[in-house]
Design an enzyme around this catalytic site. Structure first.
Site, mmCIF file in Angstrom:
data_model
loop_
_atom_site.group_PDB
_atom_site.id
_atom_site.type_symbol
_atom_site.label_atom_id
_atom_site.label_comp_id
_atom_site.label_asym_id
_atom_site.label_seq_id
_atom_site.Cartn_x
_atom_site.Cartn_y
_atom_site.Cartn_z
ATOM 1 N N LYS A 49 38.854 38.215 49.751
ATOM 2 C CA LYS A 49 37.734 39.161 49.573
ATOM 3 C C LYS A 49 37.113 39.485 50.933
ATOM 4 O O LYS A 49 36.798 40.640 51.219
ATOM 5 C CB LYS A 49 36.685 38.565 48.629
ATOM 6 C CG LYS A 49 37.166 38.499 47.185
ATOM 7 C CD LYS A 49 36.242 37.694 46.293
ATOM 8 C CE LYS A 49 36.910 37.461 44.942
ATOM 9 N NZ LYS A 49 36.197 36.470 44.110
ATOM 10 N N GLN A 93 31.340 32.690 42.731
ATOM 11 C CA GLN A 93 32.771 32.389 42.679
ATOM 12 C C GLN A 93 33.039 31.283 41.660
ATOM 13 O O GLN A 93 32.457 30.204 41.735
ATOM 14 C CB GLN A 93 33.246 31.941 44.077
ATOM 15 C CG GLN A 93 34.735 31.681 44.180
ATOM 16 C CD GLN A 93 35.574 32.948 44.033
ATOM 17 O OE1 GLN A 93 35.254 33.990 44.595
ATOM 18 N NE2 GLN A 93 36.649 32.859 43.261
ATOM 19 N N ASP A 116 31.069 41.752 39.654
ATOM 20 C CA ASP A 116 32.109 41.149 38.817
ATOM 21 C C ASP A 116 32.051 41.674 37.382
ATOM 22 O O ASP A 116 32.967 41.431 36.597
ATOM 23 C CB ASP A 116 31.933 39.622 38.782
ATOM 24 C CG ASP A 116 32.896 38.914 39.716
ATOM 25 O OD1 ASP A 116 33.923 39.521 40.076
ATOM 26 O OD2 ASP A 116 32.623 37.758 40.080
#
Ligand code: NDP
Length: 295
Positions: A49, A93, A116
């Site tokens: 990322k 995460q 997300d």
């Protein structure tokens, strides 16, 4: 010839589009990735990322907390980022330690910064097929890849193997929103091959290496392999291992037995190089959306 649906190629194209768009704007979108603990797999995903963010001119900050952080403290930190106008996107995460309440933590992210797409509000918007929400990155990546290769979705029978909150369910919903007829299967489904064989598009997100073999597929199908599994590679182990060294004995495979399935189906995603790069690119497409809505 079986078409290989190459996520790396599409990832590059998306990167180029995002880079151009960000360069035009003058300011940069900023993402914070919140990590709890130090899971090696997470470090690898975060690295990808960060690299993608750098390529397109976005800022990516990693904020790491110890495994011992309390629920209250972590939620408090997320709220600080929610209120900070310098940050346009927030990711927690996964996985996080089991001692923490994952649902409450995800829902403490502002839906406007939820790149997300996993907060209850964004999932509800997906449920209702409303365009103002952010679609979970893996789901979005699957659809973008199929669209890029001009694979029709409306009216097709899509079978999704897996019903997780992260991949299976949102993906099934997104296909339904695109007018597919959708079947969801899971570990208690009976006679999986009889179901998967009827798919026009088969999406597999089970986390089980080689779950889908030649007996699960039929000709004309498009197979999307979301799985990421680390397996021992015996051949590599014996070939590359020098005396006294650690073996290079691990490799990444999907949930589909690629070599046998590719001989039967029309199109298939590789692992690595399929949905993984698409997930990263889609996350930054979501970041650009959240950034635009906040600037
Ligand atoms: P989960 O473990 O949360 O869910 C797995 C799902 O697969 C469950 O619904 C489970 O059923 C089902 N399943 C397990 N075994 C079988 C079986 N034998 N037959 C049918 N269904 C089965 O995993 P995730 O959804 O989070 O992830 C799935 C995979 O995708 C993993 O390998 C993960 O690493 C990968 N992944 C890849 C991403 C990418 O960018 N490429 C992004 C996110 C995930 P049940 O509900 O009954 O237990």
């Amino acid at each position: 010839m079986t078409k290989i649906l190459d996520g790396k190629v599409v990832n590059e194209k998306i990167a180029e589009q995002l880079r151009t768009e960000i360069a035009k704007r003058g300011t940069r979108p900023k993402l914070v990735i919140i990590q709890v603990g130090d899971v090696p797999e997470s470090n690898a995903y975060i690295g990808r990322k960060k690299a993608f963010g750098q390529k397109i001119g976005a800022e990516v900050k990693l904020k790491r907390f110890p495994e011992t952080i309390s629920q209250k403290e972590l939620v408090g930190q997320i709220i600080v980022y929610n209120r900070d106008p310098q940050y346009h996107g927030i990711i927690v995460q996964m996985p996080i330690p089991k001692s923490l309440d994952k649902d409450q933590i995800i829902d403490s992210i502002s839906p406007q910064k939820d790149v997300d797409g996993l907060t209850s509000i964004n999932l509800k918007l997906l449920w209702e097929n409303r365009k103002e929400g952010h679609i979970p990155a893996t789901t979005k990546g699957i659809l973008t890849l199929l669209d890029y290769y001009k694979i029709p979705i409306a009216g097709k029978h899509v079978v999704v193997v897996g019903r997780s909150f992260l991949v299976g369910k949102p993906t099934a919903l997104a296909f339904l929103n695109r007018d597919a007829t959708v079947t969801i299967t899971h570990s208690k489904s009976k006679n999986l091959p009889s179901i998967t064989k009827t798919a026009n598009i088969l999406v597999v997100a089970a986390g089980k290496a080689k779950l889908i073999g030649r007996n699960h597929v039929s000709s004309g199908q498009v197979v999307v392999d979301v799985g990421i599994n680390v397996v021992n590679n015996q051949k590599l182990e014996t070939r590359n291992q020098k005396p006294g060294t650690e073996p290079h004995d691990r490799k990444i495979v999907g949930d589909v037995d690629f070599e046998s399935v590719r001989k039967i189906v029309t199109a298939i995603t590789p692992v690595p190089g399929g949905i993984g790069p698409m997930t990263v690119a889609s996350l930054f497409e979501n970041l650009l959306e959240t950034y635009k809505s906040q600037t």
